[in-house]
Enzyme design. Structure first.
Site, PDB file in Angstrom:
ATOM      1  N   SER A 451       0.854  -1.189   0.000  1.00 32.21           N
ATOM      2  CA  SER A 451       0.000   0.000   0.000  1.00 32.21           C
ATOM      3  C   SER A 451       0.891   1.240   0.000  1.00 32.21           C
ATOM      4  O   SER A 451       1.801   1.358   0.824  1.00 32.21           O
ATOM      5  CB  SER A 451      -0.885   0.017   1.249  1.00 32.21           C
ATOM      6  N   CYS A 644      -7.381  -1.479   7.110  1.00 36.26           N
ATOM      7  CA  CYS A 644      -6.189  -1.976   6.414  1.00 36.26           C
ATOM      8  C   CYS A 644      -5.326  -2.764   7.389  1.00 36.26           C
ATOM      9  O   CYS A 644      -5.076  -2.322   8.510  1.00 36.26           O
ATOM     10  CB  CYS A 644      -5.385  -0.819   5.824  1.00 36.26           C
ATOM     11  N   ASP A 689      -8.437  -2.992   2.693  1.00 38.33           N
ATOM     12  CA  ASP A 689      -7.188  -3.295   1.993  1.00 38.33           C
ATOM     13  C   ASP A 689      -6.440  -4.211   2.956  1.00 38.33           C
ATOM     14  O   ASP A 689      -5.676  -3.748   3.806  1.00 38.33           O
ATOM     15  CB  ASP A 689      -6.411  -2.001   1.723  1.00 38.33           C
ATOM     16  N   TRP A 691      -4.688  -8.270   4.085  1.00 47.27           N
ATOM     17  CA  TRP A 691      -3.876  -9.392   3.601  1.00 47.27           C
ATOM     18  C   TRP A 691      -3.832 -10.484   4.661  1.00 47.27           C
ATOM     19  O   TRP A 691      -4.065 -10.242   5.843  1.00 47.27           O
ATOM     20  CB  TRP A 691      -2.464  -8.921   3.260  1.00 47.27           C
TER      21      TRP A 691
END
Length: 692
Positions: A451, A644, A689, A691
Site C-alpha cells: 500500500s 487496512c 485493503d 492481507w
C-alpha cells in the site's frame, strides 16, 4: 594525367565494390541468422501472427482442452499450468494454457462439444476480477452478452471445469468463480464436476486444489470417454547449450525482464510485464527492535510516465537472495554451470517460456523462480521419479501422496524446494532432474504489492513505501524464515546508507542488478491501481482502522486531507485508530501525526492502542468500541469506514465490533446491524485493503 582505360575501370570498380561489401557485411547483407531466434522469439516477448479467436487457435494447434487463467499474483496461472500438464500426462488431452486477456469470447458458442474449457479464476480485492480477467468477466456476466450464433441456450455445447482462488476473510469470498459459474450455467453450459474453491484465508489453498482435482478428472474422463494412463514426465521446454556465448555477451539476458531492458531502451507503459527501474531517493528505519525493522522508502517515478492515486499499490520486483540461489543450484548439481549460457525452447506451439533467453542458470534462478516459497505436495510427487536413490524416491512418493505426513514433515516448517530436496536425500545431489521440470514446476517469481503511504496530491512523482522486515524462527527449520521482497528492500537500504554492520542476509542480494543497472540505488517497480479510495467529497467524515503497517495508506489519506485543509477546503472529521506493541518501540510516524494535527485541527484525531504496555492487551477494535457513540454518529452522517492490515483476525473482529456498535447505538438486532454493514460494503462506504 592519362585517361583510364577499360581494364583500369573494371579493376577499380571491383576494388570499390569489394571495399563496400567488406564495410557493409553484417549490416545490409551476410547477416548471420541466430539458429534459435524463432524458437526463442516467444520468450523474448515477440508474438508472431497471434490470433484472438479461441476456436481458430485450438484448431490450428490441434488442441482439445484450453485452460484459461485469471491471475493477479501468479498462483492461478501456476494452477492452470499444472492442470494442463496433468490433463496431458494422465489422460492424453491436447492441452494449452491461456491468459484470459489474450482472447475474444463471442464464438465460445461455436466450440464443438468434444472440447473442454477450464477456468482457473482468482478473486481480487473486494470481489473484483483480476486485471487480466476484467474483459472476460464483464462479457460473460453482462446483461447484453451476445454470441456469434443465436439460440436460447447459446453455450449448450460447452463443457467446462472451474476452480476459484479466494480468501474467506473477504466479504465476497470466491465471487469470481461463483459468478462466472452461475453465468455459464445460465447460458446453458455443462459443468463437469463441482466448481472448486481454494481458501487462502484458511491457509488451505493447495490442499483444496488437490482435493478438488481428482474427482473433477474422474467426471471429465467419464464425460469425454478418456482413459487414464500412467503419467510419465514429458518436457514442455527444451534446454539448449548456447556454446560461443558467455554471460557477458550483449545478447545474453542476465536478469533483464525483456528486450528493451537488455538494450537499454526501456520505456512505458510500465506494468506487470515491464517494470520501471526507479531510483530510491531516501530510505530509513522507522524503528528497529530485535528481529523486526520497519522501513520508510521514497521511490522517484519522475523519469517515467507512471502515475498513481492516493490508495494505490506499488509493486516491488524482488530478486532472490544469493544464499538461496546457491542452495538451489548446489542441490540440483548446477553450481559449477551457473554462468553457462542456455536457450529455452517451447516444445509445443502454445507453451510460453516464462523468461527471455538466451540466459544463464544463475539468472533464471535468481530473477525468475520463486525458490524461497513453501513447496507444493504435488511437485514433490512429480520429482520422486528423479530421486538419487530408491530410499529417497520412496520418501518423496510418501510426502507427495500423504497429506498429513507432508504437513508434519514439510509445510509446518515452511520449507522451500531446495531445503526439502537436500533434507530428503540427506545431502545428495539431484543431478537427474531435467531443468525443464524445474522451470515448469517452480512458480515464477512474482512482484510483491505494498500500500502506498503517500498522497499523490502532495507528492505526485514520489511514492512512499512502509514495510516491516521480520525474521521468524520456525521449529524444525535450521534458519529463520524471511520475506524475499522486504529483505531485498532492507538490503537496498543498507547499501544506500552505508550501514557499518549490515545483516549477512542483506549482503547476499545482487542489489546492483543485471549488469549493474540497479546501482545508484534503484528498484524495479510498477503501480497497481486500487479501489481503496478517499471519498471524492473531502467534507465527508472518515474512520480509519490501521494497526502496524496497516497504517500505510492512512498516512497517505491524512497527508492528503491536511493538504486539502491547508488549501482552504472544507475537510470532514478524520478519526484514525492506530495500534502497535509499544509507544516507544513501534509507533509509526509519531511526529508526523502531530504535524498533520496542526493543519487539520479538531478535524483530526489519532486514537492509539498499545497492546504490550498494560496487564491486558488492547487492540484497535477495543478502542473502536470505546468510541461507539461518535462512530455511530459519524456513520449516520455517511462517514466512510476503512480497514487496512491483517485479514484473518483484526479485520474480522473490526467488522464484528462495528455491527455491535450499530446494534447497540440504534437499538436494533445484531442481524439487522450486520445487514447495514453489508450494505455499507456494497455501497463502497466500507472499504478494506487487507492481507493474510
Amino acid at each position: 594525367m592519362a585517361e583510364l582505360d577499360t581494364l583500369d575501370i573494371i579493376v577499380l570498380s571491383v576494388i570499390l565494390l569489394g571495399t563496400l561489401a567488406y564495410f557493409t557485411k553484417g549490416k545490409y547483407w551476410g547477416i548471420t541468422k541466430d539458429p534459435y531466434a524463432a524458437s526463442f522469439a516467444n520468450a523474448n516477448g515477440v508474438k508472431a501472427g497471434k490470433t484472438r479467436n479461441i476456436l481458430e487457435k485450438m484448431e490450428e494447434s490441434g488442441k482439445n482442452c484450453i485452460v484459461f487463467y485469471g491471475s493477479q499474483t501468479g498462483t492461478a496461472e501456476d494452477y492452470a499450468s499444472r492442470l494442463a500438464k496433468e490433463g496431458k500426462s494422465r489422460f492424453g488431452l491436447e492441452t494449452m494454457v491461456a491468459d484470459l486477456e489474450d482472447y475474444d469470447y463471442e464464438n465460445l458458442d461455436a466450440l464443438p462439444n468434444d472440447k473442454l474449457i477450464v477456468f482457473v479464476l482468482a478473486t481480487y480485492g473486494e470481489g473484483e476480477p483480476t486485471d487480466n480477467a476484467v474483459d472476460f468477466y464483464e462479457f460473460i456476466t453482462g446483461d447484453d452478452v451476445s454470441f456469434s450464433e443465436s439460440r436460447e441456450a447459446p453455450l449448450d455445447n460447452l463443457n467446462y471445469v472451474a476452480f476459484g482462488l479466494g480468501n474467506n476473510t473477504y466479504e465476497h469470498y470466491n465471487s469470481m468463480v461463483r459468478n462466472v459459474d452461475k453465468a455459464l450455467q445460465k447460458l446453458g453450459a455443462n459443468r463437469l464436476g463441482v466448481a472448486g474453491e481454494g481458501d487462502d484465508g484458511a491457509g488451505t489453498m493447495e490442499e483444496d486444489f488437490l482435493a478438488w482435482k481428482d474427482p473433477m478428472w474422474a467426471a471429465v474422463a467419464e464425460k469425454m470417454g478418456l482413459e487414464e494412463r500412467e503419467a510419465v514426465y514429458e518436457p514442455i521446454f527444451g534446454i539448449v547449450d548456447r556454446e560461443g556465448l558467455t554471460k557477458d555477451s550483449v545478447e545474453v539476458y542476465v536478469g533483464e525482464p525483456n528486450k528493451m531492458h537488455l538494450e537499454g531502451t526501456a520505456k512505458g507503459p510500465f506494468n506487470a510485464h515491464n517494470p520501471y527501474i526507479a531510483p530510491i531517493t531516501e530510505s530509513r528505519e522507522l524503528f528497529s527492535v530485535k528481529d523486526r525493522h520497519c522501513l520508510h522508502m521514497e521511490v522517484d517515478i519522475s523519469g517515467s510516465n507512471l502515475t498513481y492515486q492516493t490508495g494505490d499499490h506499488i509493486a516491488i520486483w524482488p530478486t532472490n537472495p544469493g544464499e538461496e540461489v546457491d542452495r538451489f543450484l548446489n542441490v540440483i548439481g548446477l553450481a559449477d554451470k551457473r554462468n553457462d549460457v542456455i536457450g529455452v525452447k517451447a516444445l509445443e506451439p502454445t507453451a510460453k517460456v516464462p523468461f527471455p533467453t538466451p540466459t544463464t542458470y544463475d539468472a533464471i534462478v535468481r530473477y525468475h523462480m520463486e525458490i524461497c516459497s513453501p513447496v507444493s505436495r504435488q511437485f514433490l510427487a512429480t520429482l520422486a521419479a528423479f530421486a538419487p536413490d530408491e530410499a529417497t524416491k520412496a520418501e518423496m512418493t510418501k510426502l507427495g501422496g500423504d497429506k498429513d505426513y507432508f504437513h508434519e514433515k514439510i509445510s509446518v516448517h515452511h520449507l522451500n524446494i531446495a531445503q526439502v530436496l537436500s533434507s530428503v536425500s540427506k545431502g545428495q545431489t539431484w543431478k537427474n532432474i531435467p531443468f525443464s521440470a524445474l522451470i515448469e514446476g517452480v512458480t515464477k517469481l512474482q512482484p510483491r504489492y505494498y500500500s502506498i503511504s503517500s498522497s499523490s496530491l502532495v507528492q505526485p512523482k514520489k511514492i512512499s513505501i512502509t514495510a516491516v522486515v521480520e525474521s521468524q524462527m520456525i521449529p524444525g527449520r535450521g534458519d529463520p524464515f524471511r520475506g524475499v521482497a522486504t529483505n531485498y528492500l532492507f538490503a537496498l537500504k543498507q547499501k544506500q546508507n552505508g550501514d557499518p554492520n549490515p545483516e549477512p542476509f542483506g549482503l547476499t542480494y545482487e542489489i546492483t542488478g543485471p549488469r549493474n543497472k540497479y546501482d545508484g540505488i534503484h528498484v524495479p517497480v510498477h503501480v497497481r491501481h486500487s479501489n481503496f479510495k478517499l471519498p471524492s467529497d473531502p467534507s465527508k467524515p472518515v474512520i480509519l482502522i490501521g494497526p502496524g503497517t496497516g497504517v500505510a495508506p492512512f498516512r497517505a489519506f491524512v497527508q492528503e486531507r491536511a493538504k486539502q485543509a491547508a488549501d482552504g477546503e472544507n475537510v470532514g472529521r478524520t478519526l484514525l485508530f492506530f495500534g502497535c506493541r509499544k509507544k516507544n518501540e513501534d509507533f509509526l510516524y509519531a511526529s508526523q501525526w502531530e504535524e498533520f494535527k496542526k493543519a487539520l485541527g479538531d478535524k483530526f484525531e489519532l486514537i492509539t492502542a498499545f497492546s504490550r504496555e498494560g496487564a491486558k492487551k488492547v487492540y484497535v477494535q477495543h478502542r473502536l468500541k470505546e468510541r461507539a457513540e461518535e462512530v455511530n454518529e459519524l456513520l449516520q452522517k455517511k462517514a466512510y469506514f476503512y480497514v487496512c492490515g491483517d485479514a484473518a483476525n483484526m479485520a474480522r473482529e473490526v467488522n464484528a465490533v462495528l455491527a455491535q456498535i450499530i446494534a447497540e447505538q440504534r437499538g436494533i438486532s445484531e442481524a439487522k446491524a450486520e445487514e447495514i454493514v453489508k450494505n455499507m460494503r456494497a455501497a463502497n462506504q466500507y472499504q478494506e485493503d487487507v492481507w493474510s
